[in-house]
Design an enzyme around this catalytic site. Structure first.
Site, PDB file in Angstrom:
ATOM      1  CD  GLN A  11      -3.051   0.724   2.290  1.00 57.03           C
ATOM      2  OE1 GLN A  11      -3.116  -0.379   2.823  1.00 57.03           O
ATOM      3  NE2 GLN A  11      -3.858   1.721   2.602  1.00 57.03           N
ATOM      4  CB  SER A  89       2.818  -4.457   3.920  1.00 58.61           C
ATOM      5  OG  SER A  89       1.673  -4.422   4.750  1.00 58.61           O
ATOM      6  CG  LEU A  90      -1.636  -5.785  -0.453  1.00 62.96           C
ATOM      7  CD1 LEU A  90      -1.117  -5.936  -1.858  1.00 62.96           C
ATOM      8  CD2 LEU A  90      -2.428  -7.035  -0.047  1.00 62.96           C
ATOM      9  NE  ARG A 114      -2.498  -7.827   5.254  1.00 63.14           N
ATOM     10  CZ  ARG A 114      -1.815  -6.760   4.858  1.00 63.14           C
ATOM     11  NH1 ARG A 114      -2.297  -5.978   3.901  1.00 63.14           N
ATOM     12  NH2 ARG A 114      -0.636  -6.474   5.401  1.00 63.14           N
ATOM     13  CG  HIS A 189       2.711  -3.592   9.517  1.00 63.10           C
ATOM     14  ND1 HIS A 189       2.657  -4.937   9.233  1.00 63.10           N
ATOM     15  CD2 HIS A 189       2.398  -2.953   8.356  1.00 63.10           C
ATOM     16  CE1 HIS A 189       2.329  -5.112   7.968  1.00 63.10           C
ATOM     17  NE2 HIS A 189       2.163  -3.932   7.413  1.00 63.10           N
ATOM     18  CD  GLN A 238       2.017  -8.937   6.210  1.00 70.57           C
ATOM     19  OE1 GLN A 238       0.841  -8.597   6.222  1.00 70.57           O
ATOM     20  NE2 GLN A 238       2.691  -9.159   5.096  1.00 70.57           N
TER      21      GLN A 238
END
Length: 301
Positions: A11, A89-90, A114, A189, A238
Site C-alpha cells: 500500500q 506488507s500486502l 484483511r 503493523h 504480519q
C-alpha cells in the site's frame, strides 16, 4: 543467467491508471472478472477512478493484489521464474501467489478480508521518518510505550506506528529531517492491530496453503523457506509485526541474488534495495510496455 528475486510493493505504491494497459489480454480479463465476482466491485473501475477512492485501504489492497498477480501470470507465461520472492506488507500475498502457495481466489479472499479489517481499524497513527540518528530513535521507541518501528525500510527511512500521543512523544525527543503522517485509518503493523489480527487469523487458519515452489522471505522473518506451515505462521504475525524490509534487502546478496525485479506499480522497493545493496541490478515491471521490452530482450539475448 543472473540469480533473480521478484519483489512486490504494498500500500502506497498504487496509482490511478495501473493495470489499464492489461485489459485487452484474455488472461487479465479473466482475472478481473474473477476478482469482481469475489469483491463485488470492478478493479478496473477503481484503478481508473479517483485517487482518493483508490487510496482507501478497502480498495487499495485488493487492486494491488489483482494487478500484480496478473503481471506475475504474464511473466510466468513467458517462461520467467525467480529464484527468490518477497513482498512488502500486502505485497507478501502476491509473493505467496507467485510461489504457488495458494490459488488466486484464495489469496484475494484473504486480501479482501484483511483490507476490510484494516480499513475499519481505529485508534493510532503511522508516521514516516526520513533522516535521523538510528540509535537515538530505537532507544526512544524502547522507552516509549505504545509505539513501535512498523516498517524498517532502510537505515535512514522507517515508519513508526502507535497511539497519537506516543508517536508525538518520540518525535519530540528525536531530531528527524522529515516526518510525514500517513493517510491510513490505524496503527498498522503494531500491537494496536491485535483485535483485527485475531479476527483475521480465523480466516487465515482455514485457508489452504501448499509448500512454495520458490523460497519466500517473510516480512516478520526474512529467512527463506518453502514450508507452507512456516509461511502461514509468519503471515499470522504480519498484521501486528514489523515489516523488516531493510533486513530483506540485506538478505538478497547473502542468497546469491544478483538482480531484483519489482513487479507492480511504482519503483519504491527497487529504490530501497538499491540504496541498501547498490551492487545489485534493478528492473521494474509495471505494465505491458515493460513486459514487451523484457520479452524482446530475451529473444535477442
Amino acid at each position: 543467467m543472473a540469480k533473480t528475486a521478484w519483489v512486490f510493493p504494498g500500500q502506497g505504491s498504487q496509482s490511478v491508471g495501473m493495470g489499464m494497459d492489461l485489459l485487452d489480454l484474455p488472461t487479465a480479463r479473466e482475472k478481473f472478472q474473477q476478482a469482481e465476482a469475489i469483491l463485488g466491485w470492478a478493479v478496473p473501475d477503481l484503478c481508473r477512478g479517483e485517487d482518493a477512492l483508490l487510496s482507501r485501504t478497502l480498495y487499495t489492497q485488493p487492486c494491488l493484489y489483482v494487478v500484480s498477480s496478473i503481471l506475475v501470470d504474464l511473466l510466468q507465461q513467458q517462461g520467467e521464474q525467480p529464484d527468490l520472492l518477497a513482498g512488502h506488507s500486502l505485497g507478501e500475498y502476491v509473493a505467496l501467489y507467485a510461489a504457488h502457495v495458494f490459488e488466486f481466489e484464495v489469496g484475494l479472499r484473504l486480501v479482501k478480508r484483511r483490507a476490510e479489517l484494516m480499513d475499519s481499524a481505529s485508534g493510532g497513527i503511522m508516521c514516516a521518518l526520513i533522516g535521523f540518528d538510528r540509535g537515538q530513535l530505537e532507544a526512544q521507541i524502547r522507552q516509549t510505550p505504545d509505539v513501535v518501528l512498523a516498517n524498517d525500510n532502510h537505515e535512514s527511512q522507517v515508519v513508526i506506528s502507535g497511539t497519537e500521543e506516543a508517536v508525538a512523544g518520540v518525535l519530540s525527543q528525536v531530531k528527524v529531517k522529515r516526518a510525514v503522517r500517513l493517510n491510513v485509518s490505524g496503527a498498522f503493523h503494531s500491537p494496536l492491530m491485535a483485535g483485527a489480527a485475531q479476527e483475521f487469523h480465523q480466516r487465515l487458519a482455514a485457508a489452504p496453503f501448499t509448500d512454495a515452489q520458490v523460497p519466500v522471505l517473510s516480512n516478520v522473518e526474512p529467512v527463506p523457506t518453502l514450508e507452507a506451515v512456516t509461511l502461514k505462521e509468519r503471515l499470522m504475525q504480519q498484521m501486528t509485526g514489523s515489516v523488516r524490509w531493510h533486513e530483506t534487502s540485506l538478505r538478497l546478496p547473502v542468497e546469491g541474488i544478483e538482480r531484483v525485479v519489482e513487479i507492480g506499480p511504482g519503483k519504491v522497493l527497487t529504490g530501497l534495495v538499491k540504496r541498501t545493496c547498490p551492487q545489485l541490478l534493478m528492473e521494474n515491471i509495471q505494465g505491458m510496455a515493460d513486459l514487451e521490452s523484457r520479452a524482446a530482450a530475451l529473444v535477442s539475448a
